[in-house]
Write an enzyme that holds these catalytic residues in place. Structure first.
Site, PDB file in Angstrom:
ATOM      1  N   GLY A 180       0.796  -1.216   0.000  1.00 25.95           N
ATOM      2  CA  GLY A 180       0.000   0.000   0.000  1.00 25.95           C
ATOM      3  C   GLY A 180       0.826   1.262   0.000  1.00 25.95           C
ATOM      4  O   GLY A 180       0.278   2.371  -0.044  1.00 25.95           O
ATOM      5  N   HIS A 181       2.181   1.112   0.044  1.00 22.65           N
ATOM      6  CA  HIS A 181       3.072   2.271   0.052  1.00 22.65           C
ATOM      7  C   HIS A 181       3.862   2.402  -1.243  1.00 22.65           C
ATOM      8  O   HIS A 181       4.830   3.153  -1.307  1.00 22.65           O
ATOM      9  CB  HIS A 181       4.047   2.172   1.228  1.00 22.65           C
TER      10      HIS A 181
ATOM     11  N   HIS B  86      -0.335   5.013   7.192  1.00 20.31           N
ATOM     12  CA  HIS B  86      -1.222   3.869   7.377  1.00 20.31           C
ATOM     13  C   HIS B  86      -2.652   4.344   7.619  1.00 20.31           C
ATOM     14  O   HIS B  86      -3.436   3.664   8.282  1.00 20.31           O
ATOM     15  CB  HIS B  86      -0.762   3.004   8.549  1.00 20.31           C
TER      16      HIS B  86
ATOM     17  N   ASP C 266      -6.805  -7.698  26.445  1.00 20.97           N
ATOM     18  CA  ASP C 266      -7.829  -8.264  25.569  1.00 20.97           C
ATOM     19  C   ASP C 266      -8.085  -9.740  25.835  1.00 20.97           C
ATOM     20  O   ASP C 266      -8.763 -10.415  25.060  1.00 20.97           O
ATOM     21  CB  ASP C 266      -7.457  -8.051  24.095  1.00 20.97           C
ATOM     22  N   GLY C 267      -7.533 -10.263  26.935  1.00 17.57           N
ATOM     23  CA  GLY C 267      -7.883 -11.598  27.385  1.00 17.57           C
ATOM     24  C   GLY C 267      -7.149 -12.745  26.739  1.00 17.57           C
ATOM     25  O   GLY C 267      -7.475 -13.906  27.006  1.00 17.57           O
ATOM     26  N   ASP C 268      -6.138 -12.479  25.891  1.00 16.78           N
ATOM     27  CA  ASP C 268      -5.482 -13.581  25.180  1.00 16.78           C
ATOM     28  C   ASP C 268      -4.083 -13.897  25.692  1.00 16.78           C
ATOM     29  O   ASP C 268      -3.418 -14.789  25.159  1.00 16.78           O
ATOM     30  CB  ASP C 268      -5.431 -13.294  23.685  1.00 16.78           C
ATOM     31  N   CYS C 269      -3.614 -13.190  26.703  1.00 17.03           N
ATOM     32  CA  CYS C 269      -2.232 -13.391  27.174  1.00 17.03           C
ATOM     33  C   CYS C 269      -2.025 -14.807  27.708  1.00 17.03           C
ATOM     34  O   CYS C 269      -1.050 -15.478  27.371  1.00 17.03           O
ATOM     35  CB  CYS C 269      -1.882 -12.357  28.241  1.00 17.03           C
TER      36      CYS C 269
ATOM     37  N   THR D  54       2.544 -10.022  19.390  1.00 19.09           N
ATOM     38  CA  THR D  54       3.666  -9.265  19.937  1.00 19.09           C
ATOM     39  C   THR D  54       4.459 -10.079  20.952  1.00 19.09           C
ATOM     40  O   THR D  54       5.695 -10.069  20.952  1.00 19.09           O
ATOM     41  CB  THR D  54       3.152  -7.968  20.591  1.00 19.09           C
TER      42      THR D  54
END
Length: 588
Positions: free
Chosen positions: A56-57, A225, A413-416, A458
């Site tokens: 996209g860049h 972005h 967000d509860g996924d760790c 991450t």
């Protein structure tokens, strides 16, 4: 904005665009599976310059691959970083590694982490590799950008051109990196746009779903972005340019005074974000040059105007200023490097006749691009004791998943917990089926590959960078013959320092570092694993009541951070406590 596109399938669109680069420049080839454009073999050995980022860049980054510029570029999906695996394969199999590799990325978290994994894996395999992160955008300012730092935007292409030209002269990796860093430190950029863009494949925008700018309104500091800028104004072009140049050049503005222009030589880059006509870009260029001379007494020695780094069809432009300084290498100057001939479709210079006539069909093919074999180090561990300790730590982390998840539902967000459990289960399965070799480096390398294949996001990237660096750090502990707590402590500390190159997280930021740092420090000071594990738990518990400076918790409101520790830090401390064989505590 327009939601109309000739190709509405974003995957097909990216693949077509990459293939097109091989049609317009015969000197480059495409690894379609990994979305990598690379120079065909047959040229003299040199430092390889590798870059990339989200699609996209265009023409960045693929169209800058060619003689005198990039050696390879790795593409992600639209506005998303390529994966660590794409990048690893590009580094290990698509570029010349003899004289070293410089990986240059723009300052966005996904790019820094994923390209960072590639750099650490290259080092772990014994290759010479450096990473340069470019942040040239002044639009957001120091106060808002905080620890993350400035975003990378169009000024990055000047770094690519200068380092690419220097590498083509046969310069060393050290010189190429230093000149690249010097160039990046002397660039400031800012963008502006009349509207946001629509990404192909997404639902058609509605008044409720999209943020529009009113007629005559312009967003200053617009990111590449589609991010919102630092502010909106209703301004005609002269007033707009005046405000943009003030952000770039007013040294009294302490929030944005990133560059003090003291050189007599300035390079000006006017970049089209994709949707401005060539006619209008000419008018913009004239206005910028006029104001530079009248207001700042600056007459650029080079003026580049065109489409270098876009935001799809963004209805805007950016201004970049490069302060030309002495490279201190006794070789070509920045201007000479900028003027040096190159052969890349995205840079405004024609492809040489000789290249077209050569009609090269060569490609760079490697039958197996799995991890390079890591040689035995002789750094011994007790396989039985190590396996037992690892199993205890992993099982404790797995059992703690519900508690970690509950903590993360409060501040994230509860996924760790699920992410940590997934990685722990994969490693546990591996060491249950496969006996450790007893060589610390070989065993850490094997476990690293398991973590990379089982953990994403991450957290996965952070663990992968740390573990890849640990392989490299352990190798540097030679001639030690046994992996004592002192050896582990020194290697872990070195790996922690390597991790800090890719994340600004420090103790006190309410991240996993709050558990990792005290463990490493205590192990180095005492050589006692139990004391180190207890220090890690103390650091994790110390995050209760600590406001987050990084990570997803930054965006979560409420007072949950007062009630629970950081989930990632707590989960890591659970592993260390199990590793040390300490008794399970009551859940809080």
């Amino acid at each position: 904005m327009s939601a109309k596109h000739f190709i509405n399938d974003p995957t097909l669109l990216v693949n077509y665009a990459l293939h097109a680069l091989t049609l317009t420049n015969p000197s480059v080839a495409l690894d379609a599976e990994n979305k990598t454009i690379y120079r065909r073999p047959g040229h003299a050995s040199q430092v390889s310059i590798l870059s990339g980022g989200g699609s996209g860049h265009e023409p960045s980054f693929g169209a800058f691959v060619g003689e005198g510029l990039l050696s390879a570029a790795v593409a992600g999906t639209i506005f998303a970083s390529p994966s660590a695996e794409q990048i690893r394969k590009a580094i290990m199999s698509k570029v010349d590694t003899e004289k070293g590799i410089l990986v240059t990325v723009m300052n966005y978290t996904g790019d820094v982490l994923n390209f960072g994994i590639g750099v650490e894996k290259a080092k772990a395999a014994g290759l010479k590799a450096e990473m340069l992160v470019v942040g040239d955008d002044v639009g957001v300012g120091r106060a808002k950008s905080g620890k993350v730092g400035r975003r990378g935007i169009a000024g990055t292409v000047l770094v690519h051109k200068i380092t690419g030209a220097l590498a083509a002269t046969g310069a060393s990796l050290e010189d190429v990196y230093n000149v690249g860093k010097l160039t990046a430190d002397n660039i400031v950029s800012v963008g502006a746009s009349l509207d946001h863009v629509h990404v192909p494949g997404r639902a058609a925008p509605t008044a409720e779903s999209e943020v529009h700018l009113a007629p005559g309104e312009v967003e200053i500091g617009m990111g590449i972005h589609n991010e919102q800028g630092s502010g909106r104004e209703t301004a005609h072009l002269p007033e707009l340019v005046q405000k943009m140049l003030k952000q770039l050049l007013d040294y009294e503005d302490k929030n944005r005074a990133f560059l003090h222009v003291i050189s007599n030589e300035i390079v000006l880059l006017i970049n089209n974000l994709g949707g401005v006509s060539a006619l209008e870009l000419g008018g913009i260029t004239a206005e910028v040059v006029s104001q530079l001379e009248k207001t700042y007494n600056i007459k650029p020695v080079r003026i580049l105007a065109g489409t270098y780094m876009t935001s799809l069809n963004g209805l805007g432009f950016s201004i970049s200023v490069l302060n030309v300084v002495n490279t201190n290498i006794g070789g070509p100057s920045m201007i000479q490097l900028l003027d040096a001939p190159s052969e890349a479709a995205g840079w405004h210079a024609p492809i040489k006749k000789e290249t077209w006539e050569a009609k090269s069909n060569q490609t760079r093919e490697v039958s197996d691009v799995r991890e390079a074999n890591v040689e035995a180090s002789g750094l011994a561990i007790d396989p039985k004791t190590s396996t037992s300790a690892l199993k205890a730590g992993l099982k404790r982390m797995i059992v703690a998943e519900p508690l970690i998840t509950r903590y993360d539902e409060v501040v994230g967000d509860g996924d760790c917990g699920i992410g940590l459990k997934r990685g722990a289960e994969a490693v546990l399965k591996f060491i249950t089926k496969t006996e450790l070799s007893g060589d610390a480096i070989l065993d850490v390398q094997e476990i690293t590959q398991v973590v990379e294949g089982s953990m994403d996001g991450t957290s996965g990237a952070l663990f992968a960078i740390f573990l890849n660096s640990l392989v490299h750090s352990l190798r540097q502990q030679a001639p030690a013959s046994k992996a004592t707590p002192k050896v582990w402590g020194a290697a872990l500390k070195q790996s922690s320092e390597a991790l800090s190159k890719y994340t600004p997280a420090q103790p006190g930021d309410r991240t996993i570092i709050d558990a990792l740092h005290p463990f490493i420090e205590t192990l180095n000071e005492s050589g006692d694993l139990e004391k180190a594990a207890e220090a890690s738990r103390k650091g994790a518990e110390g995050t209760r009541g600590m406001e987050a400076s990084l990570g997803r918790s930054v965006y979560v409101g409420g007072s949950g951070f007062m009630e629970v520790p950081d989930p990632g830090a707590f989960g890591l401390s659970e592993f260390f406590l199990g590793l040390a064989g300490l008794k399970k505590e009551e859940s809080k």
